[in-house]
Scaffold this motif. Sequence first.
Motif, PDB file in Angstrom:
ATOM      1  N   ILE A 294      -2.513  37.023  48.451  1.00 33.51           N
ATOM      2  CA  ILE A 294      -3.430  37.150  47.321  1.00 33.51           C
ATOM      3  C   ILE A 294      -4.742  37.791  47.768  1.00 33.51           C
ATOM      4  N   SER A 295      -5.255  37.338  48.899  1.00 31.70           N
ATOM      5  CA  SER A 295      -6.518  37.870  49.417  1.00 31.70           C
ATOM      6  C   SER A 295      -6.420  39.357  49.727  1.00 31.70           C
ATOM      7  N   ASP A 296      -5.255  39.790  50.198  1.00 29.30           N
ATOM      8  CA  ASP A 296      -5.072  41.198  50.535  1.00 29.30           C
ATOM      9  C   ASP A 296      -4.952  42.083  49.299  1.00 29.30           C
ATOM     10  N   THR A 297      -4.517  41.483  48.187  1.00 33.70           N
ATOM     11  CA  THR A 297      -4.254  42.260  46.967  1.00 33.70           C
ATOM     12  C   THR A 297      -5.388  42.199  45.961  1.00 33.70           C
ATOM     13  N   LEU A 298      -5.894  41.000  45.729  1.00 31.49           N
ATOM     14  CA  LEU A 298      -6.926  40.799  44.709  1.00 31.49           C
ATOM     15  C   LEU A 298      -8.250  41.414  45.170  1.00 31.49           C
ATOM     16  N   ARG A 299      -8.691  42.442  44.472  1.00 33.66           N
ATOM     17  CA  ARG A 299      -9.907  43.116  44.918  1.00 33.66           C
ATOM     18  C   ARG A 299     -11.115  42.825  44.032  1.00 33.66           C
ATOM     19  N   VAL A 300     -10.868  42.447  42.766  1.00 29.66           N
ATOM     20  CA  VAL A 300     -11.977  42.143  41.865  1.00 29.66           C
ATOM     21  C   VAL A 300     -11.714  40.831  41.140  1.00 29.66           C
ATOM     22  N   ALA A 301     -12.718  39.961  41.140  1.00 26.90           N
ATOM     23  CA  ALA A 301     -12.696  38.728  40.354  1.00 26.90           C
ATOM     24  C   ALA A 301     -13.991  38.711  39.549  1.00 26.90           C
ATOM     25  N   ALA A 302     -13.874  38.707  38.240  1.00 26.07           N
ATOM     26  CA  ALA A 302     -15.056  38.782  37.371  1.00 26.07           C
ATOM     27  C   ALA A 302     -15.136  37.534  36.509  1.00 26.07           C
ATOM     28  N   ALA A 303     -16.350  37.056  36.298  1.00 27.27           N
ATOM     29  CA  ALA A 303     -16.558  35.854  35.489  1.00 27.27           C
ATOM     30  C   ALA A 303     -17.619  36.104  34.435  1.00 27.27           C
ATOM     31  N   GLN A 319     -11.596  30.114  49.845  1.00 18.65           N
ATOM     32  CA  GLN A 319     -10.141  29.999  49.762  1.00 18.65           C
ATOM     33  C   GLN A 319      -9.447  31.364  49.718  1.00 18.65           C
ATOM     34  N   PHE A 320      -9.998  32.289  48.931  1.00 18.30           N
ATOM     35  CA  PHE A 320      -9.308  33.564  48.693  1.00 18.30           C
ATOM     36  C   PHE A 320      -9.975  34.771  49.351  1.00 18.30           C
ATOM     37  N   GLY A 321     -11.147  34.565  49.889  1.00 22.60           N
ATOM     38  CA  GLY A 321     -11.840  35.683  50.521  1.00 22.60           C
ATOM     39  C   GLY A 321     -12.332  36.725  49.539  1.00 22.60           C
ATOM     40  N   VAL A 322     -12.451  36.349  48.282  1.00 22.41           N
ATOM     41  CA  VAL A 322     -12.901  37.263  47.236  1.00 22.41           C
ATOM     42  C   VAL A 322     -14.149  36.685  46.576  1.00 22.41           C
ATOM     43  N   THR A 323     -15.154  37.521  46.421  1.00 22.84           N
ATOM     44  CA  THR A 323     -16.399  37.099  45.786  1.00 22.84           C
ATOM     45  C   THR A 323     -16.319  37.308  44.286  1.00 22.84           C
ATOM     46  N   PRO A 341     -23.145  44.188  40.675  1.00 19.77           N
ATOM     47  CA  PRO A 341     -22.570  45.429  41.207  1.00 19.77           C
ATOM     48  C   PRO A 341     -21.497  45.181  42.269  1.00 19.77           C
ATOM     49  N   TYR A 342     -20.372  45.865  42.105  1.00 22.42           N
ATOM     50  CA  TYR A 342     -19.262  45.780  43.055  1.00 22.42           C
ATOM     51  C   TYR A 342     -19.695  46.394  44.385  1.00 22.42           C
ATOM     52  N   GLY A 343     -19.417  45.699  45.465  1.00 22.85           N
ATOM     53  CA  GLY A 343     -19.776  46.204  46.782  1.00 22.85           C
ATOM     54  C   GLY A 343     -21.112  45.699  47.285  1.00 22.85           C
ATOM     55  N   GLU A 344     -21.910  45.106  46.382  1.00 24.04           N
ATOM     56  CA  GLU A 344     -23.172  44.508  46.803  1.00 24.04           C
ATOM     57  C   GLU A 344     -23.003  42.989  46.893  1.00 24.04           C
ATOM     58  N   GLU A 345     -23.781  42.380  47.751  1.00 22.44           N
ATOM     59  CA  GLU A 345     -23.744  40.921  47.862  1.00 22.44           C
ATOM     60  C   GLU A 345     -24.299  40.322  46.574  1.00 22.44           C
ATOM     61  N   PRO A 346     -23.489  39.541  45.861  1.00 25.40           N
ATOM     62  CA  PRO A 346     -23.975  38.978  44.600  1.00 25.40           C
ATOM     63  C   PRO A 346     -25.035  37.905  44.825  1.00 25.40           C
ATOM     64  N   ARG A 347     -25.823  37.686  43.816  1.00 24.95           N
ATOM     65  CA  ARG A 347     -26.827  36.631  43.851  1.00 24.95           C
ATOM     66  C   ARG A 347     -26.302  35.495  42.985  1.00 24.95           C
ATOM     67  N   VAL A 348     -25.894  34.438  43.632  1.00 22.75           N
ATOM     68  CA  VAL A 348     -25.244  33.328  42.930  1.00 22.75           C
ATOM     69  C   VAL A 348     -26.160  32.797  41.833  1.00 22.75           C
ATOM     70  N   GLY A 349     -25.603  32.682  40.646  1.00 29.29           N
ATOM     71  CA  GLY A 349     -26.377  32.230  39.507  1.00 29.29           C
ATOM     72  C   GLY A 349     -26.921  33.364  38.667  1.00 29.29           C
ATOM     73  N   SER A 350     -26.795  34.610  39.169  1.00 31.57           N
ATOM     74  CA  SER A 350     -27.291  35.761  38.428  1.00 31.57           C
ATOM     75  C   SER A 350     -26.171  36.417  37.629  1.00 31.57           C
TER      76      SER A 350
END
Length: 525
Positions: A294-303, A319-323, A341-350
């Motif tokens: 799953i970690s190797d395949t799943l490239r985007v997780a959006a909420a 668990q999955f290595g996906v942000t 933005p994809y590829g940037e470190e997200p700011r949790v809560g933003s």
Amino acid sequence: MTSYNLAILLTHSAEQYPEREAIVFPATGRRMTYAEVDTVSNMVAGYLVGQGIQPGDKVALSCPNLPYFSLVYWGILKAGATVVPLNVLLKGREVTYHLQDSDAKAYFCFEGTPELPIGQEGYAGFQGADGCETFVVITAGLDGASPFEGVPTFAETLGGQDGTFETVATDEDDTAVILYTSGTTGQPKGAELRHRNMRDNAQLGEALFGADAEKPDTFLCVLPLFHSFGQTVIQNGAAAYGGTVVMLPRFEAGAALQLVQSEGITYFAGVPTMYWGLLGALKEAGDSVDVKKISDTLRVAAAGGSALPVEVHKNFREQFGVTILEGYGLSETSPVASFSPYGEEPRVGSIGRPVPGVEMKLIDPESWDEVEWSEDAVGEIAIKGHNIMKGYYGRPEATEEAIQDGWFRSGDLGRRDADGWYYIVDRSKDMIIRGGYNVYPREIEEVLMSHPDVSLAAVIGVPHESHGEEVKAFVILEDGATITEDELVAWGKEQMAGYKYPRVVEFVPNLPMTATGKILKRELS
């Protein structure tokens, strides 16, 4: 204006990638190519035109995440008509309201199941609606018989259609979809979304997460397609880049987790409770789930939909290595307004920064003046750009209240950091978000007060571990009333959609009020 029909997203992919899989429905093993989806939607369009549907007419659709939803959706658009997707949990009287309010001329409705009788509620609603002349029942199997005498099935409407149809030309400012939402008035309002609103939002994929038609994504569709999030981000976003949509009619964490693995899902979008559920399912699944695969395949997780708990964000990444990338939007904004933005470190809560072509600012809710910025400054989020709706259908006053000089007021209070990332602070409206669904207290209060034993009601959201918020009603009974709290919950279940009715009822002798008689909900818990 420019001639443009949103359905070109489908027809373009059908021309470019006819044999590429467009829809996968694991429940039956059905896999449809873009060419097949295009052909069947042509047949739907041909049927509608044959029934007298004119460009701009409204056609309603009640269907869970089944291939039928997309087939009918694209067909309505190709006919030059406007899609009115309805929540499949609506009761008959609610369906009647939506059909009449939208001036729907035709209605496609899935037959449902014994547990969720969508068809029965839909047909009852249709019979009570003036002006809606055509009802088509979608049976689970194409060879299914109509459960209603004299009502054609979806399969029967396709008979005699040859699968070719020239999409009706529409202006890009014509209304493509009417999505129902509610405001502080409590009555659901139809947000009119233009063809260009929906197109531009669907085509954000390249800028937001690197969508590439030459390397198409495989989307797991667990968000309801009748909702703006699933419809635009998953269905239309996939069509814009020739992606594949794997449909799950109802979110069940274990089944979703297995599909992420077996179907090689590369893009997952969900509300926070879904991510919470996936983490729980992973604990139960044990060795049956290959986390590395799953970690190797799943490239985007959006909420989106509500704030993502920090612990869920952290645990999913561990668990999955996906942000998980958080975003923000409303039905009135087609829906995406901001995204991490994809590829940037997200700011949790933003909720990220405004997407390309969109502006956001913080305003004073009373004056509409922009709030002077500081790290701690809070204001109502206002949005302007290609994503803003045309207005609320048939409600010019409500539209004027919501939009000024192209700026749409969200009703949500937020703040902005020095780098332009936004954070939701609170909701200026009383809206409750239960499991990703918007619940509007006044609508619930009005239904409760229609019960002869109820004198007054106040509805609020209270914290809930899995749903985020639960609907709770404080009720003052009429003198001599004998109904119990459990009985009132059961009655509410019969009167309202499953996500709306209060699971918790508390009888009280009085409610806290201001001097003017306004209920002080902040004092209720």
